[in-house]
Design a protein around this motif. Structure first.
Motif, PDB file in Angstrom:
ATOM      1  N   LEU A  75      83.524  50.415  23.629  1.00  0.00           N
ATOM      2  CA  LEU A  75      82.771  50.776  24.823  1.00  0.00           C
ATOM      3  C   LEU A  75      82.170  49.541  25.396  1.00  0.00           C
ATOM      4  O   LEU A  75      82.240  49.318  26.606  1.00  0.00           O
ATOM      5  CB  LEU A  75      81.918  51.761  24.409  1.00  0.00           C
ATOM      6  CG  LEU A  75      81.153  52.401  25.536  1.00  0.00           C
ATOM      7  CD1 LEU A  75      80.867  54.002  25.288  1.00  0.00           C
ATOM      8  CD2 LEU A  75      79.748  51.753  25.952  1.00  0.00           C
ATOM      9  N   GLU A  76      81.662  48.763  24.669  1.00  0.00           N
ATOM     10  CA  GLU A  76      80.907  47.445  25.077  1.00  0.00           C
ATOM     11  C   GLU A  76      81.764  46.701  25.893  1.00  0.00           C
ATOM     12  O   GLU A  76      81.508  45.997  26.904  1.00  0.00           O
ATOM     13  CB  GLU A  76      80.078  46.981  23.815  1.00  0.00           C
ATOM     14  CG  GLU A  76      79.172  45.913  24.023  1.00  0.00           C
ATOM     15  CD  GLU A  76      77.864  46.706  24.482  1.00  0.00           C
ATOM     16  OE1 GLU A  76      77.452  47.675  23.869  1.00  0.00           O
ATOM     17  OE2 GLU A  76      76.951  45.994  25.399  1.00  0.00           O
ATOM     18  N   ILE A  79      82.522  47.594  29.780  1.00  0.00           N
ATOM     19  CA  ILE A  79      81.483  47.585  30.553  1.00  0.00           C
ATOM     20  C   ILE A  79      81.867  46.491  31.962  1.00  0.00           C
ATOM     21  O   ILE A  79      81.839  46.791  33.005  1.00  0.00           O
ATOM     22  CB  ILE A  79      80.054  47.195  30.036  1.00  0.00           C
ATOM     23  CG1 ILE A  79      79.628  47.833  29.277  1.00  0.00           C
ATOM     24  CG2 ILE A  79      79.040  47.014  31.211  1.00  0.00           C
ATOM     25  CD1 ILE A  79      79.066  49.385  29.708  1.00  0.00           C
ATOM     26  N   LEU A  83      82.560  47.190  35.947  1.00  0.00           N
ATOM     27  CA  LEU A  83      81.877  46.350  37.106  1.00  0.00           C
ATOM     28  C   LEU A  83      83.125  46.046  38.099  1.00  0.00           C
ATOM     29  O   LEU A  83      82.768  46.021  39.289  1.00  0.00           O
ATOM     30  CB  LEU A  83      81.064  45.331  36.491  1.00  0.00           C
ATOM     31  CG  LEU A  83      79.576  45.966  35.998  1.00  0.00           C
ATOM     32  CD1 LEU A  83      79.054  44.807  35.325  1.00  0.00           C
ATOM     33  CD2 LEU A  83      78.957  46.363  37.199  1.00  0.00           C
TER      34      LEU A  83
ATOM     35  N   ARG B  19      69.114  41.085  24.805  1.00  0.00           N
ATOM     36  CA  ARG B  19      69.895  42.310  24.691  1.00  0.00           C
ATOM     37  C   ARG B  19      69.611  43.277  23.491  1.00  0.00           C
ATOM     38  O   ARG B  19      69.526  44.355  23.768  1.00  0.00           O
ATOM     39  CB  ARG B  19      71.395  41.866  24.250  1.00  0.00           C
ATOM     40  CG  ARG B  19      72.242  41.246  25.444  1.00  0.00           C
ATOM     41  CD  ARG B  19      73.648  40.627  24.896  1.00  0.00           C
ATOM     42  NE  ARG B  19      74.020  42.062  24.479  1.00  0.00           N
ATOM     43  CZ  ARG B  19      75.313  42.475  25.225  1.00  0.00           C
ATOM     44  NH1 ARG B  19      75.807  41.985  26.291  1.00  0.00           N
ATOM     45  NH2 ARG B  19      75.844  43.856  24.670  1.00  0.00           N
ATOM     46  N   ARG B  23      68.340  47.053  24.264  1.00  0.00           N
ATOM     47  CA  ARG B  23      68.868  48.253  23.910  1.00  0.00           C
ATOM     48  C   ARG B  23      67.964  48.891  23.096  1.00  0.00           C
ATOM     49  O   ARG B  23      67.981  50.237  23.050  1.00  0.00           O
ATOM     50  CB  ARG B  23      70.187  47.639  23.060  1.00  0.00           C
ATOM     51  CG  ARG B  23      71.054  49.006  22.569  1.00  0.00           C
ATOM     52  CD  ARG B  23      72.166  48.378  21.789  1.00  0.00           C
ATOM     53  NE  ARG B  23      72.901  47.166  22.092  1.00  0.00           N
ATOM     54  CZ  ARG B  23      74.057  47.527  22.802  1.00  0.00           C
ATOM     55  NH1 ARG B  23      74.513  48.865  23.044  1.00  0.00           N
ATOM     56  NH2 ARG B  23      74.799  46.287  23.209  1.00  0.00           N
ATOM     57  N   ALA B  37      74.600  50.553  26.716  1.00  0.00           N
ATOM     58  CA  ALA B  37      75.617  49.501  27.007  1.00  0.00           C
ATOM     59  C   ALA B  37      75.569  48.738  28.337  1.00  0.00           C
ATOM     60  O   ALA B  37      75.520  47.590  28.380  1.00  0.00           O
ATOM     61  CB  ALA B  37      77.072  49.992  26.770  1.00  0.00           C
ATOM     62  N   ALA B  40      72.227  46.959  28.232  1.00  0.00           N
ATOM     63  CA  ALA B  40      72.195  45.554  27.574  1.00  0.00           C
ATOM     64  C   ALA B  40      72.994  44.510  28.344  1.00  0.00           C
ATOM     65  O   ALA B  40      72.942  43.416  28.424  1.00  0.00           O
ATOM     66  CB  ALA B  40      73.208  45.843  26.172  1.00  0.00           C
ATOM     67  N   THR B  41      74.149  45.002  28.886  1.00  0.00           N
ATOM     68  CA  THR B  41      74.852  44.063  29.918  1.00  0.00           C
ATOM     69  C   THR B  41      74.033  43.512  30.976  1.00  0.00           C
ATOM     70  O   THR B  41      74.064  42.287  31.302  1.00  0.00           O
ATOM     71  CB  THR B  41      76.351  44.864  30.613  1.00  0.00           C
ATOM     72  OG1 THR B  41      76.856  45.346  29.513  1.00  0.00           O
ATOM     73  CG2 THR B  41      77.119  43.896  31.357  1.00  0.00           C
TER      74      THR B  41
END
Lengths: 337, 133
Positions: A75-76, A79, A83, B19, B23, B37, B40-41
């Protein structure tokens, strides 16, 4: 958006279960349809991974912690793709807006540079001008004078697209402002040369051919500013000859002088004027030979001048897989009587 | 209003710390996996800008609450050279085409509210909020 994902979440879960149990292709087909629905509704990749995690968790609560954490990891990594997807969406919308603006400019150009084919007894005229992109960097214009002669201007800006098209409007309006007694081919090119030299960026070149046909004595007077040579078809000898005319490209030197030539035209003779978009047609990596243009013209010589230019265009359009690389302008004049 | 927790950004490693803190706070407020997520991004992008373009700066987090909603507020402050053309860096494609990641437009997309103040030679302050739905 929330509703779509809720609705698809139920579907997704049952499809996933069915697929895991049967491995039937039809469930993969349904998955493909769900994926299209996600895309249509701007569901981002990380949301799909999350949907998958939730579905798995509900279907197989005993799956290992390692596996679930691996899905978090996946999932991470999604991201940034999400975008990028949103960014492409925005850029695509901007591109559409830009395209429609250029379409407006192109139709404005059509109005500004409009010219109509003159009706001269005994002279059959065919003309076609097609831009490679939306805006045309080729320019042609017919001018009928009070003494019964017609002027034919044909110009090509090196380069294409919007800058070339803007440049062409300048040529047209300069020509409109010249007094009638300055409409000799030689003086037109000399005057335009000064306009271009003073007003156009040195990196931009314009080639131009100007011809004046006087039906009274069947004479064609012409001059060229570095333009792609046209052809003269001598009907009596059934031969094409290159129309030779020397002259510097417009805008290079302020005091360029142009030589005026003339040609006597007899019955069934043809004058073929073109831009390099015609002769530089390419078939794959191969440039066509100039003779090839003449062969196609010869094949259609029994048709009217307009049908001839249309056929030649269609021939080369097909040869280039329907994608012009350069603006294409072809004019044919044939003396009928 | 909760209390502010800040992380100083000097080394690339500090980005990871920021991060983690972002989170953890997001999780405590109740944000789901996807939003965690995303937050964090966004923290990464802001902290990375400090690390790359300013000598030092910090990222601060705060749990916020209004009558009807909860959320997380993040403020990134640096004393770097400032952004000379804000419109340019906020343009889609500017950062991504240079291989610099999602950039500030990305942060704006990941979060719900976005504000930026930048003065030449004085630094930049970016304030963003994400609401819990």
């Amino acid at each position: 958006m929330g509703n779509v994902i809720d609705l698809d979440a139920k579907n997704y879960k049952s499809l996933l279960k069915n697929y895991i149990e049967t491995q039937d292709e039809k469930f993969l087909y349904r998955a493909e349809q769900i994926s299209k629905s996600f895309l249509k509704n701007n569901i981002l990749p990380e949301e799909i991974v999350n949907l998958h995690m939730q579905a798995l968790d509900e279907l197989y609560p005993s799956l290992s912690g390692e596996f679930q954490r691996s899905m978090n990891f996946l999932l991470e990594t999604m991201i940034s793709y999400g975008l990028a997807h949103q960014e492409f969406q925005t850029l695509r919308e901007e591109q559409l807006a830009l395209k429609s603006q250029i379409a407006v400019a192109a139709s404005m150009q059509d109005t500004l540079l409009a010219t109509s084919k003159p009706n001269i007894e005994g002279l059959d005229i065919g003309v076609i001008s097609v831009p490679a992109n939306q805006m045309n960097g080729d320019y042609h214009h017919f001018i009928e004078s009070n003494d019964g002669s017609i002027g034919i201007a044909l110009a090509d800006v090196i380069g294409k697209g919007v800058p070339a098209a803007l440049c062409m409007s300048m040529i047209k309006y300069s020509m409109d402002s010249f007094p009638e007694n300055a409409m000799q081919p030689k003086s037109i090119l000399e005057n335009l040369n000064r306009v271009v030299e003073r007003n156009v960026d040195p990196s931009m070149f314009i080639t131009m051919f100007y011809a004046q046909y006087q039906p009274k004595d069947n004479k064609l007077h012409y001059a060229s500013a570095g333009h792609e040579p046209g052809f003269y078809y001598n009907a009596k000898r059934d031969k094409f000859e290159e129309i030779e005319a020397k002259g510097l490209v417009l805008g290079v030197s302020l005091d360029a002088k142009y030589h005026q030539y003339n040609l006597h035209i007899n019955k069934d003779d043809m004058i073929i004027l073109l831009t390099d978009g015609v002769t530089e047609c390419r078939q794959g990596e191969r440039f066509i030979e100039r003779e090839e243009v003449l062969n196609v013209i010869r094949d259609h010589a029994h048709l009217s001048a307009q049908e001839m230019v249309d056929r030649v265009y269609k021939y080369f359009q097909r040869l280039q897989n329907f994608q012009l690389r350069d603006d294409f302008t072809l004019i044919i004049l044939r003396k009928d009587v | 209003m909760g209390t502010q927790s800040c992380i100083n950004i000097q080394k690339e490693w500090d980005i990871v710390g920021a991060r983690q803190l972002g989170r953890d706070i997001a999780k405590k407020i109740g944000f789901g996996t996807v939003d965690q997520a995303r937050i964090a991004t966004a923290v990464s992008e802001l902290a990375r800008n400090i690390y790359l373009y300013a000598d030092s700066g910090k990222v601060c987090f705060e749990a916020i609450e209004t009558i009807d909603k909860k959320g997380i507020s993040m403020i990134a402050i640096d004393s770097g050279p400032g952004i000379s053309d804000i419109s340019l860096v906020m343009q889609d494609g500017y950062s991504t085409s240079r291989g610099l990641g999602a950039g500030l437009p990305g942060v704006k997309r990941l979060m719900d509210e976005f504000d930026l103040i930048s003065e030449k030679e004085q630094g930049t302050e970016v304030k963003t909020i994400k609401w819990l739905r």
